[in-house]
Scaffold this active site. Structure first.
Site, PDB file in Angstrom:
ATOM      1  N   TYR A 153       0.841  -1.202   0.000  1.00 15.16           N
ATOM      2  CA  TYR A 153       0.000   0.000   0.000  1.00 15.16           C
ATOM      3  C   TYR A 153       0.875   1.250   0.000  1.00 15.16           C
ATOM      4  O   TYR A 153       0.659   2.174  -0.798  1.00 15.16           O
ATOM      5  CB  TYR A 153      -0.924   0.002   1.212  1.00 15.16           C
ATOM      6  CG  TYR A 153      -1.669   1.309   1.391  1.00 15.16           C
ATOM      7  CD1 TYR A 153      -2.805   1.576   0.640  1.00 15.16           C
ATOM      8  CD2 TYR A 153      -1.224   2.277   2.299  1.00 15.16           C
ATOM      9  CE1 TYR A 153      -3.493   2.785   0.783  1.00 15.16           C
ATOM     10  CE2 TYR A 153      -1.901   3.474   2.446  1.00 15.16           C
ATOM     11  CZ  TYR A 153      -3.031   3.725   1.690  1.00 15.16           C
ATOM     12  OH  TYR A 153      -3.692   4.919   1.828  1.00 15.16           O
ATOM     13  N   LYS A 157       1.140   4.220  -2.902  1.00 13.15           N
ATOM     14  CA  LYS A 157       0.875   5.640  -2.677  1.00 13.15           C
ATOM     15  C   LYS A 157       2.095   6.488  -3.025  1.00 13.15           C
ATOM     16  O   LYS A 157       1.947   7.612  -3.532  1.00 13.15           O
ATOM     17  CB  LYS A 157       0.442   5.874  -1.229  1.00 13.15           C
ATOM     18  CG  LYS A 157      -0.972   5.395  -0.929  1.00 13.15           C
ATOM     19  CD  LYS A 157      -1.989   6.091  -1.836  1.00 13.15           C
ATOM     20  CE  LYS A 157      -3.414   5.664  -1.574  1.00 13.15           C
ATOM     21  NZ  LYS A 157      -4.392   6.363  -2.433  1.00 13.15           N
TER      22      LYS A 157
END
Length: 279
Positions: A153, A157
């Site tokens: 994750y 990002k």
């Protein structure tokens, strides 16, 4: 609500009930925008309790070229323009890197990163023709300072942030604004898929860290500085609605802590983060 004969048109992705996208769409509607709220499945969105009739729901799968283009084409057909796009759809996952499958990693990057490219390719020609428009990408503080046990994750990002910076530069000659939002802790009513996890694989090298890892799922809910999704949406739209929106905005929870960490030598930062969230 007063009549607006030529309202601005906003497209918001990831508008499942109770989530950040839902509240962003609702907040734009309060400002008399014509809002197209999208999600993979229309039934996950319910704006029926809202007195605002200027929210339309559309099915749009951000991992599908065809679905994204079809949704954008439909909005252009109805409205003739799109003034604002909010790329909010995303997947969060808590897991050690080596316990994350390749398919899971691909799905996270497809949803969190490649989707921004898909929507940009679909809407930019229409915005460029008018030399006007705003693209807002909802990033995360985790894209600036990586944390243990949410590696894929965080990496997605970080990639999304880089893509947004480049998109901003390349959109300048087209007259289009691009805004990166690095969210801190934002409380929502959505239970992440990660929160439904039964735990680590039985052969995981990190079994002794299992309680610490699963505790990450409650981090946002337990953060005393976390913002509500309603507050976040209100502050975001306040900025998006300016004649010249900011290029970057970050707030909520540990935003200022992360800002300060970025000024420290990287080995110090990694040590501090590990002691806080891993050790």
């Amino acid at each position: 609500m007063s009549a607006n004969v030529n309202p601005k048109v906003a497209l918001v992705t990831g508008c499942t009930n109770g989530g950040i996208g839902y509240h962003i769409a609702d907040e734009f509607a309060k400002r008399e925008y014509k809002v197209y709220a999208t999600s993979r499945r229309v039934e996950t969105m319910d704006f029926g309790k809202s007195p605002r009739a200027n929210v339309q729901t559309l099915a749009m799968d951000v991992t599908s070229d065809k679905s994204v283009q079809s949704a954008v084409d439909e909005i252009i057909k109805r409205e003739g323009k799109i003034d604002v796009v909010v790329n909010n759809a995303g997947i969060w996952m808590v897991s050690p890197l080596i316990d994350t499958t390749v398919d899971q990693a691909k799905n996270i990057f497809d949803t969190n990163v490649i989707s921004v490219l898909r929507t940009s390719k679909a809407v930019l020609p229409h915005m460029a023709a008018r030399k006007k428009g705003l693209i807002i990408n909802i990033g995360s503080l985790s894209g600036q300072v990586a944390t243990p046990f949410s590696g894929v994750y965080d990496a997605s990002k970080s990639a999304q942030h880089a893509l947004t910076d480049i998109l901003d530069m390349e959109c300048r000659p087209l007259g289009i604004d691009v805004m990166l939002v690095a969210t801190g802790s934002i409380k929502t009513n959505i239970i992440s898929n990660a929160a439904k996890s039964s735990g680590l694989p039985s052969d995981s090298l990190y079994k002794s860290f299992e309680n610490k890892i699963l505790g990450r799922l409650q981090f946002i809910q337990n953060d005393p500085g976390a913002w509500t999704a309603e507050r976040f949406a209100r502050e975001l739209v306040n900025r998006a609605d300016r004649p010249k929106p900011p290029k970057y905005w970050s707030d909520g929870g540990p935003a200022w802590t992360v800002y300060l960490l970025r000024w420290l030598p990287r080995p110090w930062v990694l040590s501090i983060v590990w002691k806080s969230l891993g050790a």
